[in-house]
Design a protein around this motif. Structure first.
Motif, PDB file in Angstrom:
ATOM      1  N   UNK A   1       0.819  -0.961  -0.068  1.00 40.39           N
ATOM      2  CA  UNK A   1      -0.031   0.041  -0.056  1.00 40.39           C
ATOM      3  C   UNK A   1       0.928   1.208  -0.075  1.00 40.39           C
ATOM      4  N   UNK A   2       2.031   1.095   0.678  1.00 36.96           N
ATOM      5  CA  UNK A   2       2.910   2.216   0.685  1.00 36.96           C
ATOM      6  C   UNK A   2       3.212   2.714  -0.753  1.00 36.96           C
ATOM      7  N   UNK A   3       3.733   1.567  -1.550  1.00 39.42           N
ATOM      8  CA  UNK A   3       3.877   1.831  -2.929  1.00 39.42           C
ATOM      9  C   UNK A   3       2.667   2.057  -3.933  1.00 39.42           C
ATOM     10  N   UNK A   4       1.901   2.065  -3.375  1.00 36.90           N
ATOM     11  CA  UNK A   4       0.106   2.242  -4.237  1.00 36.90           C
ATOM     12  C   UNK A   4       0.284   1.015  -5.229  1.00 36.90           C
ATOM     13  N   UNK A   5       0.344  -0.052  -4.760  1.00 33.60           N
ATOM     14  CA  UNK A   5      -0.031  -1.259  -5.835  1.00 33.60           C
ATOM     15  C   UNK A   5      -1.063  -1.404  -5.849  1.00 33.60           C
ATOM     16  N   UNK A   6      -1.689  -1.474  -7.284  1.00 39.06           N
ATOM     17  CA  UNK A   6      -3.081  -1.577  -7.398  1.00 39.06           C
ATOM     18  C   UNK A   6      -3.253  -3.006  -7.763  1.00 39.06           C
ATOM     19  N   UNK A   7      -3.199  -3.911  -6.768  1.00 40.16           N
ATOM     20  CA  UNK A   7      -3.489  -5.315  -6.873  1.00 40.16           C
ATOM     21  C   UNK A   7      -4.856  -5.929  -6.251  1.00 40.16           C
ATOM     22  N   UNK A   8      -5.104  -7.060  -6.467  1.00 45.69           N
ATOM     23  CA  UNK A   8      -6.085  -7.612  -5.501  1.00 45.69           C
ATOM     24  C   UNK A   8      -5.594  -8.020  -4.058  1.00 45.69           C
ATOM     25  N   UNK A   9      -6.036  -7.310  -3.181  1.00 50.34           N
ATOM     26  CA  UNK A   9      -5.752  -7.350  -1.720  1.00 50.34           C
ATOM     27  C   UNK A   9      -6.577  -8.517  -1.012  1.00 50.34           C
ATOM     28  N   UNK A  10      -7.369  -9.349  -1.804  1.00 48.60           N
ATOM     29  CA  UNK A  10      -8.435 -10.247  -1.110  1.00 48.60           C
ATOM     30  C   UNK A  10      -7.409 -11.397  -0.136  1.00 48.60           C
ATOM     31  N   UNK A  11      -6.402 -11.856  -1.004  1.00 50.04           N
ATOM     32  CA  UNK A  11      -5.816 -12.848  -0.016  1.00 50.04           C
ATOM     33  C   UNK A  11      -5.246 -12.164   1.172  1.00 50.04           C
ATOM     34  N   UNK A  12      -4.708 -11.045   1.162  1.00 45.86           N
ATOM     35  CA  UNK A  12      -4.122 -10.460   2.268  1.00 45.86           C
ATOM     36  C   UNK A  12      -5.188 -10.315   3.422  1.00 45.86           C
ATOM     37  N   UNK A  13      -6.217  -9.788   3.129  1.00 47.57           N
ATOM     38  CA  UNK A  13      -7.419  -9.289   4.190  1.00 47.57           C
ATOM     39  C   UNK A  13      -7.747 -10.702   4.336  1.00 47.57           C
ATOM     40  N   UNK A  14      -8.109 -11.574   3.608  1.00 44.20           N
ATOM     41  CA  UNK A  14      -8.532 -12.820   4.206  1.00 44.20           C
ATOM     42  C   UNK A  14      -7.860 -13.326   5.194  1.00 44.20           C
ATOM     43  N   UNK A  15      -6.504 -13.449   4.975  1.00 40.85           N
ATOM     44  CA  UNK A  15      -5.271 -13.789   6.136  1.00 40.85           C
ATOM     45  C   UNK A  15      -5.433 -13.204   7.228  1.00 40.85           C
ATOM     46  N   UNK A  16      -5.446 -11.728   7.280  1.00 42.45           N
ATOM     47  CA  UNK A  16      -5.522 -10.892   8.316  1.00 42.45           C
ATOM     48  C   UNK A  16      -6.704 -11.089   9.092  1.00 42.45           C
ATOM     49  N   UNK A  17      -7.815 -11.324   8.455  1.00 42.10           N
ATOM     50  CA  UNK A  17      -9.090 -11.241   9.378  1.00 42.10           C
ATOM     51  C   UNK A  17      -9.337 -12.722   9.773  1.00 42.10           C
ATOM     52  N   UNK A  18      -8.631 -13.755   9.264  1.00 40.35           N
ATOM     53  CA  UNK A  18      -8.750 -15.185   9.793  1.00 40.35           C
ATOM     54  C   UNK A  18      -7.776 -15.084  10.994  1.00 40.35           C
ATOM     55  N   UNK A  19      -6.656 -14.456  11.073  1.00 45.15           N
ATOM     56  CA  UNK A  19      -5.552 -14.769  12.073  1.00 45.15           C
ATOM     57  C   UNK A  19      -6.445 -13.691  13.211  1.00 45.15           C
ATOM     58  N   UNK A  20      -7.036 -12.649  12.990  1.00 45.45           N
ATOM     59  CA  UNK A  20      -7.629 -11.826  14.024  1.00 45.45           C
ATOM     60  C   UNK A  20      -8.652 -12.584  14.625  1.00 45.45           C
ATOM     61  N   UNK A  21      -9.559 -13.273  13.797  1.00 43.80           N
ATOM     62  CA  UNK A  21     -10.569 -14.350  14.222  1.00 43.80           C
ATOM     63  C   UNK A  21     -10.189 -15.255  15.219  1.00 43.80           C
ATOM     64  N   UNK A  22      -9.034 -15.951  14.834  1.00 47.54           N
ATOM     65  CA  UNK A  22      -8.332 -16.768  15.861  1.00 47.54           C
ATOM     66  C   UNK A  22      -7.974 -16.055  17.005  1.00 47.54           C
ATOM     67  N   UNK A  23      -7.426 -15.131  17.016  1.00 49.94           N
ATOM     68  CA  UNK A  23      -7.110 -14.235  18.181  1.00 49.94           C
ATOM     69  C   UNK A  23      -8.144 -13.909  19.126  1.00 49.94           C
ATOM     70  N   UNK A  24      -9.280 -13.638  18.514  1.00 53.09           N
ATOM     71  CA  UNK A  24     -10.670 -13.213  19.088  1.00 53.09           C
ATOM     72  C   UNK A  24     -10.892 -14.469  19.831  1.00 53.09           C
ATOM     73  N   UNK A  25     -11.055 -15.521  19.236  1.00 50.69           N
ATOM     74  CA  UNK A  25     -11.411 -16.759  19.843  1.00 50.69           C
ATOM     75  C   UNK A  25     -10.461 -17.274  21.174  1.00 50.69           C
ATOM     76  N   UNK A  26      -9.097 -16.675  21.119  1.00 49.57           N
ATOM     77  CA  UNK A  26      -8.322 -16.963  22.212  1.00 49.57           C
ATOM     78  C   UNK A  26      -8.631 -16.106  23.584  1.00 49.57           C
ATOM     79  N   UNK A  27      -9.226 -14.906  23.140  1.00 52.31           N
ATOM     80  CA  UNK A  27      -9.484 -13.907  23.816  1.00 52.31           C
ATOM     81  C   UNK A  27     -10.878 -14.235  24.787  1.00 52.31           C
ATOM     82  N   UNK A  28     -11.864 -14.953  24.415  1.00 54.93           N
ATOM     83  CA  UNK A  28     -12.890 -15.259  25.056  1.00 54.93           C
ATOM     84  C   UNK A  28     -12.844 -16.090  26.268  1.00 54.93           C
TER      85      UNK A  28
END
Length: 113
Positions: free
Chosen positions: A86-113
């Protein structure tokens, strides 16, 4: 409730994170428990969906900082990648990155319950 052992299994560098919290385990765990609710996760996703790379960069950079300071490696690593793209303003499909980040966030959220 989140534990040090669960964070180690998750892949966090707990020793490093604890050292940044002056080895105060209660403080460290309290700060980690805040991360899943961080609004920048949603802002990052929404900004990318809207094609706003500047706003997406700001959110990714903020998330990179907080996850890095707490040594939450499973979240930090993909956030480093997406931040630099994003710093380089790459105009790409970021779906894979978002999916990975949100999956890791969900896992952490489950650990926090």
């Amino acid at each position: 409730m989140i534990t040090i052992d669960a964070l180690k299994e998750y892949g966090a560098n707990v020793d490093e994170g604890l050292s940044r919290c002056m080895n105060n385990e209660a403080l460290f765990l309290k700060l980690v428990a805040i991360i899943p609710g961080e609004p920048n996760f949603n802002k990052l996703k929404e900004s990318l969906e809207a094609g706003n790379l500047d706003a997406a960069f700001e959110s990714a950079h903020a998330l990179k900082g907080v996850t890095g300071n707490l040594s939450l490696t499973p979240l930090y690593d993909p956030l480093v990648e997406i931040t630099e793209l994003l710093r380089a303003r790459e105009n790409i499909d970021y779906t894979e990155f978002i999916d990975t980040i949100l999956t890791k966030r969900a896992t952490l959220e489950d650990l926090c319950k």
